[in-house]
Design a protein around this motif. Sequence first.
Motif, PDB file in Angstrom:
ATOM      1  N   ALA A  72     -79.170  18.344   7.111  1.00 36.27           N
ATOM      2  CA  ALA A  72     -78.342  19.199   7.993  1.00 36.27           C
ATOM      3  C   ALA A  72     -78.653  19.187   9.623  1.00 36.27           C
ATOM      4  CB  ALA A  72     -78.236  20.686   7.670  1.00 36.27           C
ATOM      5  N   ARG A  73     -79.967  18.941   9.798  1.00 35.55           N
ATOM      6  CA  ARG A  73     -80.639  19.069  11.262  1.00 35.55           C
ATOM      7  C   ARG A  73     -80.124  17.654  11.920  1.00 35.55           C
ATOM      8  NH1 ARG A  73     -85.019  20.647  10.212  1.00 35.55           N
ATOM      9  NH2 ARG A  73     -85.059  22.447  11.180  1.00 35.55           N
ATOM     10  N   ALA A  74     -80.160  16.425  10.865  1.00 37.68           N
ATOM     11  CA  ALA A  74     -79.694  15.397  11.328  1.00 37.68           C
ATOM     12  C   ALA A  74     -78.227  15.200  11.686  1.00 37.68           C
ATOM     13  CB  ALA A  74     -80.124  14.262  10.383  1.00 37.68           C
ATOM     14  N   LEU A  75     -77.624  15.834  10.756  1.00 33.35           N
ATOM     15  CA  LEU A  75     -75.910  15.823  11.188  1.00 33.35           C
ATOM     16  C   LEU A  75     -75.682  16.681  12.387  1.00 33.35           C
ATOM     17  CD1 LEU A  75     -74.807  16.524   7.490  1.00 33.35           C
ATOM     18  CD2 LEU A  75     -74.387  14.503   8.799  1.00 33.35           C
ATOM     19  N   GLY A  76     -76.329  17.737  12.548  1.00 34.06           N
ATOM     20  CA  GLY A  76     -76.315  18.589  13.918  1.00 34.06           C
ATOM     21  C   GLY A  76     -76.495  17.545  14.975  1.00 34.06           C
ATOM     22  N   ARG A  77     -77.322  16.691  15.090  1.00 40.12           N
ATOM     23  CA  ARG A  77     -77.807  15.688  15.947  1.00 40.12           C
ATOM     24  C   ARG A  77     -76.536  14.811  16.256  1.00 40.12           C
ATOM     25  NH1 ARG A  77     -82.892  15.511  17.984  1.00 40.12           N
ATOM     26  NH2 ARG A  77     -82.754  13.364  18.715  1.00 40.12           N
ATOM     27  N   VAL A  78     -76.282  14.333  15.265  1.00 36.98           N
ATOM     28  CA  VAL A  78     -75.015  13.266  15.106  1.00 36.98           C
ATOM     29  C   VAL A  78     -74.054  13.923  15.606  1.00 36.98           C
ATOM     30  CG1 VAL A  78     -73.671  12.002  13.547  1.00 36.98           C
ATOM     31  CG2 VAL A  78     -75.906  12.015  13.337  1.00 36.98           C
ATOM     32  N   THR A  79     -73.499  15.157  15.223  1.00 35.24           N
ATOM     33  CA  THR A  79     -72.325  15.850  15.891  1.00 35.24           C
ATOM     34  C   THR A  79     -72.450  15.906  17.363  1.00 35.24           C
ATOM     35  OG1 THR A  79     -72.130  16.981  13.812  1.00 35.24           O
ATOM     36  CG2 THR A  79     -70.773  17.902  15.776  1.00 35.24           C
ATOM     37  N   ALA A  80     -73.577  16.321  17.774  1.00 37.34           N
ATOM     38  CA  ALA A  80     -73.796  16.369  19.530  1.00 37.34           C
ATOM     39  C   ALA A  80     -73.522  14.989  19.952  1.00 37.34           C
ATOM     40  CB  ALA A  80     -75.043  16.982  19.857  1.00 37.34           C
ATOM     41  N   GLU A  81     -74.093  14.011  19.388  1.00 41.42           N
ATOM     42  CA  GLU A  81     -74.058  12.611  20.202  1.00 41.42           C
ATOM     43  C   GLU A  81     -72.399  12.402  20.182  1.00 41.42           C
ATOM     44  OE1 GLU A  81     -76.435   9.709  17.950  1.00 41.42           O
ATOM     45  OE2 GLU A  81     -78.019  10.974  17.817  1.00 41.42           O
ATOM     46  N   VAL A  82     -71.666  12.506  19.198  1.00 41.75           N
ATOM     47  CA  VAL A  82     -70.203  12.186  19.044  1.00 41.75           C
ATOM     48  C   VAL A  82     -69.437  13.064  20.069  1.00 41.75           C
ATOM     49  CG1 VAL A  82     -68.057  12.312  17.900  1.00 41.75           C
ATOM     50  CG2 VAL A  82     -70.291  11.358  16.610  1.00 41.75           C
ATOM     51  N   HIS A  83     -70.120  14.559  20.175  1.00 39.02           N
ATOM     52  CA  HIS A  83     -69.304  15.280  21.085  1.00 39.02           C
ATOM     53  C   HIS A  83     -69.491  14.653  22.870  1.00 39.02           C
ATOM     54  CE1 HIS A  83     -68.614  18.896  18.502  1.00 39.02           C
ATOM     55  NE2 HIS A  83     -67.652  17.967  18.138  1.00 39.02           N
ATOM     56  N   SER A  84     -70.464  14.264  22.809  1.00 44.47           N
ATOM     57  CA  SER A  84     -71.230  13.802  23.995  1.00 44.47           C
ATOM     58  C   SER A  84     -70.401  12.545  24.488  1.00 44.47           C
ATOM     59  CB  SER A  84     -72.537  13.604  24.111  1.00 44.47           C
ATOM     60  OG  SER A  84     -72.909  12.859  25.375  1.00 44.47           O
ATOM     61  N   ALA A  85     -70.242  11.790  23.429  1.00 43.89           N
ATOM     62  CA  ALA A  85     -69.655  10.455  23.787  1.00 43.89           C
ATOM     63  C   ALA A  85     -68.064  10.558  24.220  1.00 43.89           C
ATOM     64  CB  ALA A  85     -69.770   9.618  22.586  1.00 43.89           C
ATOM     65  N   LEU A  86     -67.549  11.738  23.222  1.00 40.50           N
ATOM     66  CA  LEU A  86     -66.055  11.840  23.659  1.00 40.50           C
ATOM     67  C   LEU A  86     -65.804  12.534  25.034  1.00 40.50           C
ATOM     68  CD1 LEU A  86     -65.014  13.365  20.029  1.00 40.50           C
ATOM     69  CD2 LEU A  86     -64.134  11.115  21.269  1.00 40.50           C
ATOM     70  N   ALA A  87     -66.827  13.404  25.195  1.00 36.55           N
ATOM     71  CA  ALA A  87     -66.478  14.214  26.634  1.00 36.55           C
ATOM     72  C   ALA A  87     -66.924  13.220  27.955  1.00 36.55           C
ATOM     73  CB  ALA A  87     -67.631  15.348  26.640  1.00 36.55           C
ATOM     74  N   ALA A  88     -67.558  12.161  27.665  1.00 39.41           N
ATOM     75  CA  ALA A  88     -67.813  11.176  28.529  1.00 39.41           C
ATOM     76  C   ALA A  88     -66.757  10.201  28.711  1.00 39.41           C
ATOM     77  CB  ALA A  88     -69.050  10.278  28.388  1.00 39.41           C
ATOM     78  N   GLU A  89     -65.899   9.856  27.698  1.00 44.86           N
ATOM     79  CA  GLU A  89     -64.582   8.979  27.869  1.00 44.86           C
ATOM     80  C   GLU A  89     -63.448   9.670  28.102  1.00 44.86           C
ATOM     81  OE1 GLU A  89     -64.619   5.813  28.165  1.00 44.86           O
ATOM     82  OE2 GLU A  89     -66.912   5.913  28.299  1.00 44.86           O
ATOM     83  N   LEU A  90     -63.288  10.879  27.672  1.00 39.10           N
ATOM     84  CA  LEU A  90     -61.672  11.486  27.728  1.00 39.10           C
ATOM     85  C   LEU A  90     -61.881  12.736  28.335  1.00 39.10           C
ATOM     86  CD1 LEU A  90     -60.972  10.979  24.014  1.00 39.10           C
ATOM     87  CD2 LEU A  90     -60.025   9.437  25.964  1.00 39.10           C
ATOM     88  N   PRO A  91     -60.720  13.207  29.087  1.00 37.71           N
ATOM     89  CA  PRO A  91     -60.756  14.379  29.827  1.00 37.71           C
ATOM     90  C   PRO A  91     -61.289  15.615  29.183  1.00 37.71           C
ATOM     91  CG  PRO A  91     -58.807  13.171  30.040  1.00 37.71           C
ATOM     92  CD  PRO A  91     -59.351  12.471  28.886  1.00 37.71           C
ATOM     93  N   THR A  92     -61.686  16.407  29.867  1.00 39.55           N
ATOM     94  CA  THR A  92     -62.252  17.843  29.323  1.00 39.55           C
ATOM     95  C   THR A  92     -61.705  18.943  30.361  1.00 39.55           C
ATOM     96  OG1 THR A  92     -64.324  18.024  30.829  1.00 39.55           O
ATOM     97  CG2 THR A  92     -64.494  16.935  28.642  1.00 39.55           C
ATOM     98  N   VAL A  93     -61.508  20.104  29.930  1.00 39.89           N
ATOM     99  CA  VAL A  93     -60.852  20.949  30.723  1.00 39.89           C
ATOM    100  C   VAL A  93     -61.817  22.424  30.581  1.00 39.89           C
ATOM    101  CG1 VAL A  93     -58.693  20.144  30.510  1.00 39.89           C
ATOM    102  CG2 VAL A  93     -59.502  21.682  28.705  1.00 39.89           C
TER     103      VAL A  93
END
Length: 471
Positions: free
Chosen positions: A264-285
């Motif tokens: 579960a801790r590893a999955l939390g880290r992976v989720t944060a990595e994916v969110h960071s990648a999406l925020a870097a490439e696509l618009p945020t509001v």
Amino acid sequence: MSEAAATRTPVGRPSPLLSSLAPLLRSWLPDRRWFAGKGRPVTGFSLVSAAELLPVAGTGPGGNGPGLLHLLVAVHQEEPGAAVPPGRPADCYQLLLGVCRTLPPQLAPALIGRPATGPLAGRTVYEGLRDPRLTGLVLERLRTPGTHGPLRFARSGGAPAVPGGLTARPLDAEQSNTSLVYGDAYILKVLRRVEPGPHPDLELPLAIARAGCDRVPLPVAWYESADPLPYTLGVLQPYLSGSLDGWRLALEALAAGRPFTDEARALGRVTAEVHSALAAELPTVALGPALTGRLAAGMSGRLDEAALAVPALLPYLPRLRTAFDALAALGRSGTGSGHRAQRVHGDLHLGQTLRSGAYWSVIDFEGEPARPLAERRTPQPPVRDIAGMLRSFDYAARTHRPWNPSWAEGCRAAYCEGYAEVSGHDPRAEPALLRAYETDKAVYEVVYEARHRPDWLPVPMAAIHRLAAPG
């Protein structure tokens, strides 16, 4: 078969081809697992576009066949009172139909029928994605970028060439789409109910790859319709053969009496990595008052609709609504102004994760298929995905007898800790946000289980009881 070879057919135009298929589709389509309009009578069809991926001329007398028709068909259905808003547009479905004179015995389960009239009269029509000869042709189209009538086939510039000659097998576990595995090397998701616009299952993995994150398999090829409207139709990705999904691993841990906190801790880290990648490439509001208000109003509206569908929710309505009121108040007070909304997975749970060795990946960025595409592409607070995963730990724990709530609680805590290790923000630090999104997810689950798996209804109802508790 000149009509099927045409580049496009305007919606509403009389179609001899579709008229001949209509009696067959009227009985065949509602039985498909991916057909979204169950329970509403089909009243008619419109042909959006048609193309012969493999000419059906050879299926006439003396011909060996098979032919392959690609159709986009709008399905018109009755509107049962308030269950479907008036004026709702017809659902558009992608069909790949095999055509032959005589169906081989091994393809008997794929039979759709034999049209009595029209250009296909006397021929046999069947589900083309069950025929290895035709699925091989689809792969060849994906290997060679270009256009074919209204269809466009494309490949990712950063992906290696796809080898030819791979045999396909369908995955029977699919619900809203159809997936084919080619030689245990690639998986093709064929989208069934399609809407105009970029599809998250292509758009988001490409964005994550651009950000340099390798937690998501990179699409290697895809195909779409560019005329008359842009529809994403299918996405080919590497198939992670030998990997195990997080749901299965969680159930194995429960059966063995083991904790799942490290995973579960590893999955939390992976989720944060994916969110960071999406925020870097696509618009945020900014998560300001207007957006927060709209999100809270949408949740409240879904709660009202759910209570009409599942009366067991009625006693909990006042307390559940306080979660959404608190979210709206968060926006009005400006407390949430430091947060941002971004593109997210949209339907994150244990079954959307895969582990190969010790490495975790995230798959299936389609979002909740029942929701409109525009809604699925709307920026959301990252906590939406987090809430989905927290609910998934609860689901897993509830499958085990006797139920051990401490197992789920340990997973929930470890997941949030792992997320904070990468993102710098613990989701539990914003209880109003987290409670609102967990409540919204649990309400969705109640409706789903009541309609499809009544035996599972106690699982989300237990969460409803918890989330509605005072204090």
